[in-house]
Design a protein around this motif. Structure first.
Motif, short mmCIF file in Angstrom:
data_model
loop_
_atom_site.label_atom_id
_atom_site.label_comp_id
_atom_site.label_asym_id
_atom_site.label_seq_id
_atom_site.Cartn_x
_atom_site.Cartn_y
_atom_site.Cartn_z
N GLY A 23 0.81 -1.21 0.00
CA GLY A 23 0.00 0.00 0.00
C GLY A 23 0.84 1.26 0.00
O GLY A 23 1.80 1.37 0.76
N GLU A 24 0.49 2.21 -0.85
CA GLU A 24 1.11 3.52 -0.84
C GLU A 24 0.35 4.41 0.14
O GLU A 24 -0.86 4.55 0.03
CB GLU A 24 1.04 4.17 -2.21
N SER A 25 1.05 5.04 1.07
CA SER A 25 0.38 6.01 1.93
C SER A 25 0.04 7.28 1.14
O SER A 25 -0.81 8.07 1.55
CB SER A 25 1.26 6.36 3.13
N SER A 26 0.70 7.47 0.02
CA SER A 26 0.38 8.54 -0.93
C SER A 26 0.81 8.07 -2.32
O SER A 26 1.79 7.33 -2.45
CB SER A 26 1.13 9.83 -0.57
N HIS A 27 0.12 8.52 -3.35
CA HIS A 27 0.53 8.20 -4.71
C HIS A 27 1.71 9.07 -5.17
O HIS A 27 2.31 8.80 -6.20
CB HIS A 27 -0.62 8.42 -5.69
N ASN A 28 2.04 10.12 -4.41
CA ASN A 28 2.97 11.13 -4.90
C ASN A 28 4.45 10.73 -4.93
O ASN A 28 5.16 11.12 -5.86
CB ASN A 28 2.82 12.42 -4.10
N PRO A 29 4.98 10.00 -3.95
CA PRO A 29 6.42 9.69 -3.99
C PRO A 29 6.74 8.60 -5.02
O PRO A 29 6.24 7.48 -4.95
CB PRO A 29 6.72 9.20 -2.56
N ALA A 30 7.61 8.93 -5.97
CA ALA A 30 8.05 7.93 -6.94
C ALA A 30 8.82 6.80 -6.27
O ALA A 30 8.80 5.66 -6.72
CB ALA A 30 8.93 8.60 -8.00
N VAL A 163 -0.49 -13.87 -4.83
CA VAL A 163 -0.65 -12.56 -5.46
C VAL A 163 0.02 -11.47 -4.64
O VAL A 163 -0.15 -11.40 -3.42
CB VAL A 163 -2.14 -12.21 -5.63
N VAL A 164 0.78 -10.60 -5.34
CA VAL A 164 1.20 -9.32 -4.78
C VAL A 164 0.32 -8.26 -5.42
O VAL A 164 0.21 -8.20 -6.66
CB VAL A 164 2.68 -9.01 -5.09
N ALA A 165 -0.34 -7.45 -4.62
CA ALA A 165 -1.24 -6.42 -5.15
C ALA A 165 -0.77 -5.05 -4.69
O ALA A 165 -0.45 -4.85 -3.52
CB ALA A 165 -2.67 -6.67 -4.70
N TYR A 166 -0.73 -4.10 -5.64
CA TYR A 166 -0.22 -2.76 -5.36
C TYR A 166 -1.35 -1.75 -5.47
O TYR A 166 -2.06 -1.71 -6.48
CB TYR A 166 0.89 -2.42 -6.36
N ARG A 169 -3.13 2.75 0.20
CA ARG A 169 -3.42 2.08 1.49
C ARG A 169 -4.91 2.04 1.82
O ARG A 169 -5.38 1.09 2.45
CB ARG A 169 -2.67 2.78 2.64
N TRP A 170 -5.68 3.06 1.39
CA TRP A 170 -7.09 3.09 1.78
C TRP A 170 -7.96 2.22 0.90
O TRP A 170 -9.18 2.24 1.00
CB TRP A 170 -7.61 4.52 1.83
N HIS A 171 -7.36 1.44 0.03
CA HIS A 171 -8.06 0.33 -0.61
C HIS A 171 -7.72 -0.98 0.12
O HIS A 171 -8.55 -1.87 0.22
CB HIS A 171 -7.69 0.21 -2.08
N ALA A 172 -6.51 -1.07 0.60
CA ALA A 172 -6.09 -2.28 1.32
C ALA A 172 -6.85 -2.45 2.62
O ALA A 172 -7.20 -3.57 3.01
CB ALA A 172 -4.59 -2.23 1.59
N VAL A 173 -7.13 -1.35 3.30
CA VAL A 173 -7.86 -1.37 4.56
C VAL A 173 -9.03 -0.40 4.47
O VAL A 173 -9.13 0.39 3.53
CB VAL A 173 -6.94 -1.00 5.75
N PHE A 199 3.74 1.53 2.71
CA PHE A 199 4.92 2.34 2.46
C PHE A 199 4.72 3.74 3.01
O PHE A 199 3.73 4.42 2.67
CB PHE A 199 5.23 2.43 0.96
N ILE A 200 5.65 4.20 3.83
CA ILE A 200 5.59 5.53 4.43
C ILE A 200 6.93 6.23 4.26
O ILE A 200 7.91 5.62 3.85
CB ILE A 200 5.21 5.47 5.93
#
Length: 249
Positions: A23-30, A163-166, A169-173, A199-200
């Motif tokens: 899970g990305e805590s934000s989509h912004n960081p590459a 499966v690894v799913a990307y 974070r607010w879709h994962a939980v 990821f944080i």
């Protein structure tokens, strides 16, 4: 929070899980996408077989499969990221590198999401008040239901499938009381061995010269790379957080 561990090992975090949600805590960081590439390489070695991705709509699955089979057509996928996922400097390219890495390590790539047109149609027929009152499902919830159905179908095809799913974070939980996360929806489909890795930290850049640190840690931890067990919000599965150094670009 729990004790930090500087030996970031995705195989340890995954354990015997059949589904690992990154899970990305934000989509912004590459940098989150490049950390996911590291995770894919490690998890492939221990038997993971599929890579499912929020950032690609199901309508592009044929394009994804063409690229997977032949190596051709990647430009179409990259153009989609460039058009719809320009959340920061190098972010579309980083999503593209993530798709490339999944193919290179031998994971089958699955496009999870609805199209923007489908989302708009759902939200037009299910306003916020009705969704909050659980009288209908908004696009966020419908997306999660569709993703869970797709992931469960893969996992139920064979006990060997993992499966690894990307995703964010607010879709994962659970994002809100009326927006169930995949951590519970996939369980309903019969799969209980699930892990969530959030990821944080890290750095997000909006141009070559304009960058912002994303770490909420104390000063001595902002520039460290580590993981720890636990998630500061509600989660229905065993969870971890991986902290990227704030100076990492």
């Amino acid at each position: 929070m729990n004790k930090i561990n500087t030996d970031v090992n995705y195989r340890t975090m995954a354990g015997n899980a059949r589904l690992v949600m990154l899970g990305e805590s934000s989509h912004n960081p590459a940098i989150y996408k490049f950390e996911a590439i590291k995770a894919l390489k490690e998890l492939k070695k221990v038997g993971f077989t599929y890579f499912a991705m929020e950032m690609l709509p199901r309508s592009m699955q044929d394009k994804v499969e063409l690229y997977q089979r032949t190596g051709s057509g990647f430009n179409f996928i990259q153009q989609y990221f460039t058009e719809y996922w320009a959340r920061g400097y190098l972010v579309p390219q980083a999503y593209g590198e993530l798709v490339k890495a999944a193919r290179e390590v031998g994971l089958k790539i699955i496009a999870l999401d609805l199209t923007l047109e489908e989302m708009d149609a759902i939200d037009a027929s299910c306003g916020f008040d009705y969704a909050e009152a659980k009288k209908c499902f908004d696009s966020h919830t419908v997306r999660n239901l569709v993703w869970a159905q797709n992931i469960n179908a893969i996992l139920n095809q064979s006990n060997q499938n993992r499966v690894v799913a990307y995703m964010h974070r607010w879709h994962a939980v659970r994002a809100a009381g009326y927006q169930e996360g995949l951590d519970t929806l996939v369980k309903v489909g019969g799969v209980s061995t699930i892990r969530f890795i959030d990821f944080i930290g890290g750095t997000a850049c909006y141009s070559q010269r304009s960058c912002k640190g994303y770490s909420d840690e104390k000063v001595e931890l902002k520039r460290q790379y580590f993981y720890r067990e636990g998630f500061p919000f509600k989660s229905a599965v065993k969870s971890y957080q991986v902290h990227l150094p704030e100076n990492g670009i």
